[in-house]
Design an enzyme around this catalytic site. Structure first.
Site, PDB file in Angstrom:
ATOM      1  N   GLY A  49      79.873  35.429 117.274  1.00 55.78           N
ATOM      2  CA  GLY A  49      79.193  36.728 117.359  1.00 55.78           C
ATOM      3  C   GLY A  49      79.946  37.651 118.284  1.00 55.78           C
ATOM      4  N   CYS A  63      85.701  39.789 111.422  1.00 52.05           N
ATOM      5  CA  CYS A  63      86.271  39.768 112.779  1.00 52.05           C
ATOM      6  C   CYS A  63      87.795  39.816 112.727  1.00 52.05           C
ATOM      7  CB  CYS A  63      85.800  38.518 113.515  1.00 52.05           C
ATOM      8  SG  CYS A  63      86.144  37.017 112.594  1.00 52.05           S
ATOM      9  N   GLU A 112      83.261  32.016 119.516  1.00 52.99           N
ATOM     10  CA  GLU A 112      84.137  32.793 118.619  1.00 52.99           C
ATOM     11  C   GLU A 112      83.640  34.229 118.659  1.00 52.99           C
ATOM     12  OE1 GLU A 112      86.736  31.505 117.235  1.00 52.99           O
ATOM     13  OE2 GLU A 112      86.265  29.442 117.767  1.00 52.99           O
ATOM     14  N   THR A 150      81.264  39.753 121.668  1.00 49.82           N
ATOM     15  CA  THR A 150      81.743  39.333 122.991  1.00 49.82           C
ATOM     16  C   THR A 150      80.638  39.463 124.047  1.00 49.82           C
ATOM     17  OG1 THR A 150      84.025  39.785 122.446  1.00 49.82           O
ATOM     18  CG2 THR A 150      83.468  39.891 124.778  1.00 49.82           C
ATOM     19  N   ALA A 151      79.837  40.533 123.967  1.00 48.89           N
ATOM     20  CA  ALA A 151      78.770  40.720 124.963  1.00 48.89           C
ATOM     21  C   ALA A 151      77.745  39.588 124.853  1.00 48.89           C
ATOM     22  CB  ALA A 151      78.101  42.080 124.760  1.00 48.89           C
ATOM     23  N   THR A 152      77.404  39.191 123.631  1.00 50.40           N
ATOM     24  CA  THR A 152      76.443  38.085 123.453  1.00 50.40           C
ATOM     25  C   THR A 152      77.053  36.779 123.963  1.00 50.40           C
ATOM     26  OG1 THR A 152      75.770  39.206 121.424  1.00 50.40           O
ATOM     27  CG2 THR A 152      74.849  37.025 121.801  1.00 50.40           C
ATOM     28  N   GLU A 159      87.946  26.340 116.417  1.00 53.55           N
ATOM     29  CA  GLU A 159      87.256  25.665 115.315  1.00 53.55           C
ATOM     30  C   GLU A 159      88.311  25.192 114.319  1.00 53.55           C
ATOM     31  OE1 GLU A 159      84.468  28.765 114.044  1.00 53.55           O
ATOM     32  OE2 GLU A 159      82.921  27.785 115.244  1.00 53.55           O
ATOM     33  N   ASN A 175      78.021  38.820 109.423  1.00 58.30           N
ATOM     34  CA  ASN A 175      79.044  39.420 108.552  1.00 58.30           C
ATOM     35  C   ASN A 175      79.458  38.516 107.387  1.00 58.30           C
ATOM     36  OD1 ASN A 175      80.343  37.791 110.505  1.00 58.30           O
ATOM     37  ND2 ASN A 175      82.277  38.797 110.079  1.00 58.30           N
TER      38      ASN A 175
HETATM   39  P1  NAD Z   1      75.701  39.215 117.757  1.00 57.11           P
HETATM   40  O1  NAD Z   1      76.420  38.715 118.950  1.00 57.11           O
HETATM   41  O2  NAD Z   1      74.807  40.372 117.903  1.00 57.11           O
HETATM   42  O3  NAD Z   1      74.811  38.065 117.094  1.00 57.11           O
HETATM   43  C1  NAD Z   1      75.350  36.824 116.711  1.00 57.11           C
HETATM   44  C2  NAD Z   1      74.242  35.788 116.729  1.00 57.11           C
HETATM   45  O4  NAD Z   1      73.816  35.620 118.071  1.00 57.11           O
HETATM   46  C3  NAD Z   1      73.004  36.194 115.941  1.00 57.11           C
HETATM   47  O5  NAD Z   1      72.461  35.056 115.316  1.00 57.11           O
HETATM   48  C4  NAD Z   1      72.073  36.703 117.028  1.00 57.11           C
HETATM   49  O6  NAD Z   1      70.714  36.619 116.682  1.00 57.11           O
HETATM   50  C5  NAD Z   1      72.403  35.764 118.170  1.00 57.11           C
HETATM   51  N1  NAD Z   1      72.091  36.269 119.495  1.00 57.11           N
HETATM   52  C6  NAD Z   1      71.939  37.553 119.904  1.00 57.11           C
HETATM   53  N2  NAD Z   1      71.612  37.601 121.209  1.00 57.11           N
HETATM   54  C7  NAD Z   1      71.574  36.322 121.650  1.00 57.11           C
HETATM   55  C8  NAD Z   1      71.311  35.715 122.918  1.00 57.11           C
HETATM   56  N3  NAD Z   1      71.031  36.437 123.988  1.00 57.11           N
HETATM   57  N4  NAD Z   1      71.383  34.369 123.007  1.00 57.11           N
HETATM   58  C9  NAD Z   1      71.701  33.610 121.937  1.00 57.11           C
HETATM   59  N5  NAD Z   1      71.935  34.127 120.708  1.00 57.11           N
HETATM   60  C10 NAD Z   1      71.881  35.472 120.569  1.00 57.11           C
HETATM   61  O7  NAD Z   1      76.833  39.483 116.680  1.00 57.11           O
HETATM   62  P2  NAD Z   1      76.648  40.119 115.237  1.00 57.11           P
HETATM   63  O8  NAD Z   1      76.399  41.580 115.412  1.00 57.11           O
HETATM   64  O9  NAD Z   1      75.727  39.287 114.445  1.00 57.11           O
HETATM   65  O10 NAD Z   1      78.106  39.891 114.620  1.00 57.11           O
HETATM   66  C11 NAD Z   1      79.166  40.754 114.823  1.00 57.11           C
HETATM   67  C12 NAD Z   1      80.119  40.232 115.894  1.00 57.11           C
HETATM   68  O11 NAD Z   1      80.528  38.909 115.574  1.00 57.11           O
HETATM   69  C13 NAD Z   1      81.385  41.039 115.996  1.00 57.11           C
HETATM   70  O12 NAD Z   1      81.692  41.249 117.346  1.00 57.11           O
HETATM   71  C14 NAD Z   1      82.424  40.150 115.354  1.00 57.11           C
HETATM   72  O13 NAD Z   1      83.758  40.358 115.772  1.00 57.11           O
HETATM   73  C15 NAD Z   1      81.942  38.810 115.747  1.00 57.11           C
HETATM   74  N6  NAD Z   1      82.481  37.778 114.864  1.00 57.11           N
HETATM   75  C16 NAD Z   1      83.430  36.940 115.364  1.00 57.11           C
HETATM   76  C17 NAD Z   1      83.993  35.970 114.548  1.00 57.11           C
HETATM   77  C18 NAD Z   1      85.035  35.016 115.074  1.00 57.11           C
HETATM   78  O14 NAD Z   1      85.296  34.027 114.399  1.00 57.11           O
HETATM   79  N7  NAD Z   1      85.625  35.254 116.218  1.00 57.11           N
HETATM   80  C19 NAD Z   1      83.566  35.858 113.218  1.00 57.11           C
HETATM   81  C20 NAD Z   1      82.592  36.741 112.750  1.00 57.11           C
HETATM   82  C21 NAD Z   1      82.052  37.694 113.584  1.00 57.11           C
END
Ligand code: NAD
Length: 481
Positions: free
Chosen positions: A226, A282, A248, A228-230, A461, A150
């Site tokens: 990324g 986020c 995060e 929450t599920a990841t 962070e 994002n």
């Molecule tokens: P995502 O969890 O799908 O992916 C994030 C990263 O993790 C990507 O680089 C992806 O390739 C990697 N990834 C995916 N599966 C993995 C695994 N099994 N093991 C290790 N790495 C893996 O998230 P997204 O769709 O890229 O981003 C959107 C999400 O991120 C939203 O839920 C958003 O709220 C969250 N987000 C949180 C913050 C925060 O600071 N809390 C900031 C920005 C985005």
């Protein structure tokens, strides 16, 4: 077709298997570049190079590391136009947003930690006449940084900068959905004089490259942003290996508007906090709770502004809302809107895909969507949509809105609008969130703790917190007898 390359040991290389992933420009719906489809063996190569680089980098002076980080910051600013354009094309975000927020912040992240490391200190604990303790803070070693799509370069550098400043060597993985500025950044690092192997950027799918980073025994800490599920998947793998983790994660942030607010500021900032970056931040406030006395007035003023938002080609200077990041994500957001209707939600504005004409006729655009009439515990008000969709709900009492606000699995941020400081402080005390904004939104001081509670994350962070995360303390106890 342009090829993005991995950056390992200072070299720009294809994945060992030489296989590729398509990279799509979401504003036109077409593949425009290729990404290395890396896997375990590419990570192995990167870890070897990071291990080799560690001794020199971790033993280098703070002044040296700071100088390199500052060089990188300056080069980001020198390349501002190209980076902003690349970010807009890769992500779908308005070019002017990338120029105003994403790229300047990436430079600021590097410059901030270049300075922060010079001002860092560690504690000492005295035991009168018995002993004196002091804390040595040592870099961890090889660390992993995994970031989302994002705010691509913004969040990528937010992790890499403190990791490098503290003396670690890094394996970093940007999102496979938005890899372009991480690639351009790797070229900048080379030009800035970053020694080979100190930072290794490996591209590819999360389930392959991300998973390989998470499980690699020599990568001792994972900084992840990324979903929450990841985050849960990563924790499952990394916890039994006793890795340090900073997670995060997602949010479903409440935006609470009391009748005694600065009305104009609350309305105009709420439009931003709802729809900036197509609602894909986020920290966006996706649940707007409005005190009943001003519900109709707020709704009318809010809708008036939302209707004027310009949704069009992200490269056009007048664009306020660009494309969603991918077709999959657009379909997910549209599915959420369908659920909202099934739950009895009334669509006050938007609710559908926008089909533009011309260059962007196949782009993934969704109209800013405002929904009312939903209970706080329905799916629409519980699940993270991460798109241009907000709900409006009235409330009567403070305790009632606190219950609504806290009533999800998430706890990232909250916004409160009121001129009554005592009430604002009470809300800050009661809200279960890592960040509470009072009468503002997304005002960021990089020294402050940044992170979420509940399922929005683990750890913080920002300034000192990030430098703590990327170091291991050793207590040294010297006898005074
Ligand atoms: P995502 O969890 O799908 O992916 C994030 C990263 O993790 C990507 O680089 C992806 O390739 C990697 N990834 C995916 N599966 C993995 C695994 N099994 N093991 C290790 N790495 C893996 O998230 P997204 O769709 O890229 O981003 C959107 C999400 O991120 C939203 O839920 C958003 O709220 C969250 N987000 C949180 C913050 C925060 O600071 N809390 C900031 C920005 C985005």
């Amino acid at each position: 077709m342009d090829k993005i390359l991995n950056y390992i040991n200072g070299e720009f290389i294809e994945s060992l298997d030489k296989s590729w992933i398509n990279n799509v420009d979401p504003s036109i719906g077409k593949v425009y570049s290729l990404i290395p489809d890396s896997e375990d063996k590419d990570i192995e190569q990167a870890v070897q190079s990071a291990e080799l680089a560690f001794d020199n980098w971790s033993n280098s002076t703070i002044d040296y590391r700071s100088k390199i980080l500052n060089n990188i910051a300056k080069l980001i600013l020198t390349n501002m136009e190209d980076l902003a354009r690349a970010e807009s094309i890769d992500n779908g975000k308005p070019l002017r947003l990338a120029k105003k927020i994403d790229i300047p912040r990436a430079a600021k992240n590097m410059a901030f930690f270049a300075s922060a490391i010079k001002h860092d200190s560690s504690e000492s604990h005295q035991m009168n006449n018995i002993a004196i303790n002091y804390t040595l803070r040592k870099p961890i070693g090889v660390v992993g940084c995994i970031s989302p799509w994002n705010l691509p370069l913004y969040l990528f550098t937010w992790k890499i900068a403190p990791a490098l400043a503290a003396g670690n060597t890094v394996i970093a993985k940007p999102s496979e959905v938005t890899p372009m500025t991480a690639y351009l950044f790797s070229k900048i690092c080379k030009e800035a004089g970053l020694p080979d192997g100190v930072l290794n950027i490996v591209h590819g799918y999360g389930g392959k490259v991300g998973a390989a980073i998470t499980k690699h025994p020599k990568i001792k800490a994972i900084s992840f942003t990324g979903g929450t599920a990841t985050g849960k998947e990563i924790a499952k793998v990394a916890a039994p290996l006793f890795k340090k983790m900073s997670l995060e994660l997602g949010g479903k942030n409440p935006n609470i508007v009391f009748a005694d607010c600065d009305f104009e500021k609350a309305v105009s900032t709420s439009v931003l906090s709802s729809f900036s970056n197509q609602g894909q931040i986020c920290l966006c406030g996706s649940r707007i709770y409005i005190e009943r006395k001003i519900y109709d007035k707020f709704k009318e003023a809010f809708l008036k502004k939302v209707k004027k938002l310009v949704v069009q080609d992200p490269l056009s200077e007048s664009t306020q809302i660009g494309a969603l990041v991918s077709e999959d994500h657009m379909n997910k957001v549209l599915q959420h809107i369908k659920v909202a209707k099934e739950e009895g939600g009334v669509i006050l504005h938007g609710g559908e895909r926008i089909l533009l004409s011309g260059r962007c006729e196949n782009g993934f655009f969704v109209s800013p969507t405002v929904i009312e009439g939903l209970p706080h515990n329905c799916r629409t008000n519980q699940e993270e949509i991460f798109g241009p969709v907000v709900t409006l709900s009235p409330f009567d009492k403070e305790d009632e809105v606190i219950e609504y606000a806290n009533g999800t699995q998430y706890g990232l941020s909250s916004t409160v609008w009121t001129k009554d400081l005592a009430k604002a402080n009470k809300m800050a005390q009661e809200l279960k969130a890592g960040i509470v904004w009072i009468n503002c939104w997304l005002v960021r001081d990089l020294r402050t703790p940044f992170g979420g509670v509940k399922n929005s994350g683990v750890g913080r962070e920002g300034g000192y917190y990030a430098l703590q995360f990327f170091t291991e303390p050793t207590n040294v106890c010297i006898s005074l007898n």
